[in-house]
Design a protein around this motif. Structure first.
Motif, short mmCIF file in Angstrom:
data_model
loop_
_atom_site.label_atom_id
_atom_site.label_comp_id
_atom_site.label_asym_id
_atom_site.label_seq_id
_atom_site.Cartn_x
_atom_site.Cartn_y
_atom_site.Cartn_z
N PRO A 97 0.82 -1.22 0.00
CA PRO A 97 0.00 0.00 0.00
C PRO A 97 0.86 1.26 0.00
O PRO A 97 2.01 1.25 0.41
CB PRO A 97 -0.79 -0.12 1.31
N GLU A 98 0.25 2.35 -0.49
CA GLU A 98 0.98 3.61 -0.61
C GLU A 98 1.34 4.18 0.76
O GLU A 98 0.54 4.14 1.70
CB GLU A 98 0.16 4.62 -1.40
N ARG A 99 2.53 4.72 0.85
CA ARG A 99 2.97 5.41 2.06
C ARG A 99 3.62 6.72 1.63
O ARG A 99 4.14 6.83 0.52
CB ARG A 99 3.95 4.56 2.86
N ILE A 100 3.62 7.70 2.51
CA ILE A 100 4.23 8.99 2.22
C ILE A 100 5.75 8.86 2.35
O ILE A 100 6.25 8.41 3.39
CB ILE A 100 3.71 10.07 3.17
N VAL A 101 6.47 9.24 1.30
CA VAL A 101 7.94 9.16 1.35
C VAL A 101 8.58 10.55 1.33
O VAL A 101 9.80 10.67 1.50
CB VAL A 101 8.49 8.31 0.18
N GLY A 102 7.78 11.56 1.12
CA GLY A 102 8.32 12.92 1.10
C GLY A 102 7.29 13.89 0.58
O GLY A 102 6.09 13.59 0.53
N ALA A 103 7.75 15.05 0.20
CA ALA A 103 6.87 16.10 -0.31
C ALA A 103 7.40 16.60 -1.64
O ALA A 103 8.46 16.18 -2.11
CB ALA A 103 6.78 17.24 0.70
N GLU A 135 12.82 4.04 -4.44
CA GLU A 135 11.45 3.53 -4.57
C GLU A 135 11.24 2.91 -5.95
O GLU A 135 11.88 3.32 -6.92
CB GLU A 135 10.44 4.66 -4.35
N PRO A 136 10.36 1.90 -6.05
CA PRO A 136 10.06 1.30 -7.36
C PRO A 136 9.53 2.35 -8.33
O PRO A 136 8.62 3.12 -8.00
CB PRO A 136 8.98 0.26 -7.03
N ALA A 137 10.10 2.40 -9.51
CA ALA A 137 9.73 3.42 -10.49
C ALA A 137 8.27 3.33 -10.91
O ALA A 137 7.67 4.33 -11.32
CB ALA A 137 10.63 3.32 -11.72
N ASP A 138 7.70 2.13 -10.82
CA ASP A 138 6.32 1.96 -11.28
C ASP A 138 5.31 2.07 -10.13
O ASP A 138 4.15 1.71 -10.29
CB ASP A 138 6.16 0.60 -11.97
N ALA A 139 5.75 2.55 -8.98
CA ALA A 139 4.84 2.64 -7.82
C ALA A 139 4.92 4.00 -7.15
O ALA A 139 4.83 4.12 -5.93
CB ALA A 139 5.17 1.54 -6.83
N LEU A 140 5.08 5.05 -7.96
CA LEU A 140 5.14 6.41 -7.42
C LEU A 140 3.83 7.14 -7.70
O LEU A 140 3.17 6.91 -8.71
CB LEU A 140 6.29 7.19 -8.05
N PRO A 199 -3.08 18.33 -1.19
CA PRO A 199 -3.55 18.25 0.19
C PRO A 199 -4.95 17.65 0.35
O PRO A 199 -5.20 16.90 1.29
CB PRO A 199 -3.52 19.72 0.64
N SER A 200 -5.85 17.97 -0.56
CA SER A 200 -7.21 17.43 -0.45
C SER A 200 -7.55 16.52 -1.62
O SER A 200 -8.73 16.25 -1.88
CB SER A 200 -8.22 18.57 -0.37
N GLY A 201 -6.52 16.03 -2.33
CA GLY A 201 -6.78 15.23 -3.51
C GLY A 201 -6.42 13.77 -3.35
O GLY A 201 -5.80 13.36 -2.37
N VAL A 202 -6.81 12.98 -4.34
CA VAL A 202 -6.49 11.56 -4.35
C VAL A 202 -5.14 11.37 -5.02
O VAL A 202 -4.71 12.20 -5.82
CB VAL A 202 -7.57 10.76 -5.10
N PRO A 203 -4.45 10.28 -4.73
CA PRO A 203 -3.14 10.03 -5.36
C PRO A 203 -3.26 9.91 -6.87
O PRO A 203 -4.20 9.33 -7.41
CB PRO A 203 -2.70 8.72 -4.71
N ILE A 204 -2.28 10.47 -7.57
CA ILE A 204 -2.18 10.38 -9.02
C ILE A 204 -0.85 9.75 -9.35
O ILE A 204 0.20 10.20 -8.88
CB ILE A 204 -2.27 11.78 -9.68
N GLU A 205 -0.86 8.71 -10.16
CA GLU A 205 0.39 8.04 -10.52
C GLU A 205 1.34 9.00 -11.23
O GLU A 205 0.91 9.90 -11.96
CB GLU A 205 0.10 6.83 -11.42
N ALA A 206 2.64 8.79 -10.99
CA ALA A 206 3.64 9.71 -11.55
C ALA A 206 4.90 8.94 -11.92
O ALA A 206 5.16 7.85 -11.40
CB ALA A 206 3.96 10.81 -10.55
N ASP A 207 5.66 9.51 -12.82
CA ASP A 207 6.92 8.91 -13.27
C ASP A 207 8.05 9.92 -13.10
O ASP A 207 7.86 11.13 -13.28
CB ASP A 207 6.83 8.52 -14.75
N VAL A 208 9.24 9.42 -12.79
CA VAL A 208 10.42 10.27 -12.73
C VAL A 208 10.88 10.52 -14.17
O VAL A 208 11.24 9.59 -14.88
CB VAL A 208 11.56 9.62 -11.93
#
Length: 306
Positions: A18-24, A43-48, A53-62
């Motif tokens: 499950p997702e956890r906060i790793v930074g800002a 962190e796994p590149a495919d799990a970022l 603040p009030s939104g749902v997580p959005i997948e992202a890539d480096v």
């Protein structure tokens, strides 16, 4: 300024399942987020993901990164979200060597909620890393500590002036560090570098700076003509006009104008606005006065204007 400005552009960086906060991070645009390289490097590149603040997580890539160099330099990463963020991006400002109080919001692992830390931005940029120091305001306030990496450092007007990167424990004192906006713009590729303005001056001008500004004002043609000078003063807002003691002596009048406008909220831009209305736009003395005021961060540089 009244009330507290909105701290726009804040996001949390998440990883794992499950997702956890790793930074800002700091939102540079609707799809671009800047954070520290060390926040995402392990962190796994495919799990970022990122979340407002009030939104749902959005997948992202480096999509770009600058790892930590041999002397501590670098440590930046750009994330590109797979869907647009909904909130406004951060407003950015280059603070130079100015010293003032700032706010940082982090996500320490041991805290059930985000934490706001207040600090004092002090000292010049380190010549090797480019970092600037964040001093804890007092032992009664939260220090910038673990869990703040990648967080935007906000000036009193709600603009981001840097990115929290590290902390040091010196005896009983916790010292934070930020990568200033000017340093990340030097590191980021041109196509990723966001628009930045110069932070307005927060500290008062020294007597020498005020005198230099007054002498520059005294060379502008409008000021040389006593009648034109009187008309300029009469056209200024009442908060300035009624407080200016006119002596009919050029340099003394210019010093009085500089002192009064600097001590009045919005006074100096008002003075420059009325002056520029009366001057030839090609006036060398007006351009030199403008450049001097911009160097003192009393006005934006010409290339920062809309």
């Amino acid at each position: 300024m009244t009330g507290q400005p909105t701290l726009a552009g804040r996001v949390r960086v998440l990883a794992g399942d499950p997702e956890r906060i790793v930074g800002a991070g700091v939102a540079l645009s609707a799809r671009r987020v800047l954070t520290c390289w060390h926040v995402v490097s392990d962190e796994p590149a495919d799990a970022l993901a990122v979340a407002e603040p009030s939104g749902v997580p959005i997948e992202a890539d480096v999509t770009w990164s600058a790892p930590i160099g041999p002397h501590g330099e670098g440590d930046l990463a750009v994330l590109t979200t797979r869907a647009p963020l909904t909130g406004p991006p951060a407003r950015l400002a280059d603070c130079g060597d100015a010293e003032f109080d700032v706010r940082v919001i982090g996500n320490p692992a041991q805290s059930p909620a985000q934490i706001l830390a207040r600090a004092r931005l002090v000292g010049p940029a380190d010549p090797v890393t480019g970092w600037r120091q964040l001093d804890r305001l007092s032992t009664a306030t939260v220090a910038v500590d673990r869990g703040f990496s990648g967080a935007g450092v906000f000036d009193p007007d709600g603009r981001v002036v840097g990115l929290t990167v590290a902390r040091s424990q010196l005896g009983q004192q916790t010292v934070g560090w930020m990568i200033p906006v000017a340093a990340w713009r030097r590191l980021l590729p041109a196509d990723l570098a966001p628009a930045v303005t110069a932070a307005p001056r927060t500290e008062p001008l020294s007597p020498t700076e005020r005198s230099t500004l007054a002498r520059a004002l005294a060379t502008v043609p409008t000021m040389l003509d006593p009648l034109a000078r009187a008309e300029l003063i009469a056209a200024l807002p009442d908060a300035i006009r009624l407080r200016v003691r006119v002596t009919h002596r050029l340099l003394l009048d210019c010093r009085e104008l500089i002192t009064t406008t600097l001590d009045t909220d919005g006074g100096f831009p008002a003075l420059y606005g009325r002056l520029s209305e009366r001057e030839d736009p090609d006036s060398i003395s007006l351009r030199e006065f403008r450049a001097l005021a911009a160097s003192m961060r009393l006005l934006p540089a010409p290339d920062e204007e809309d």
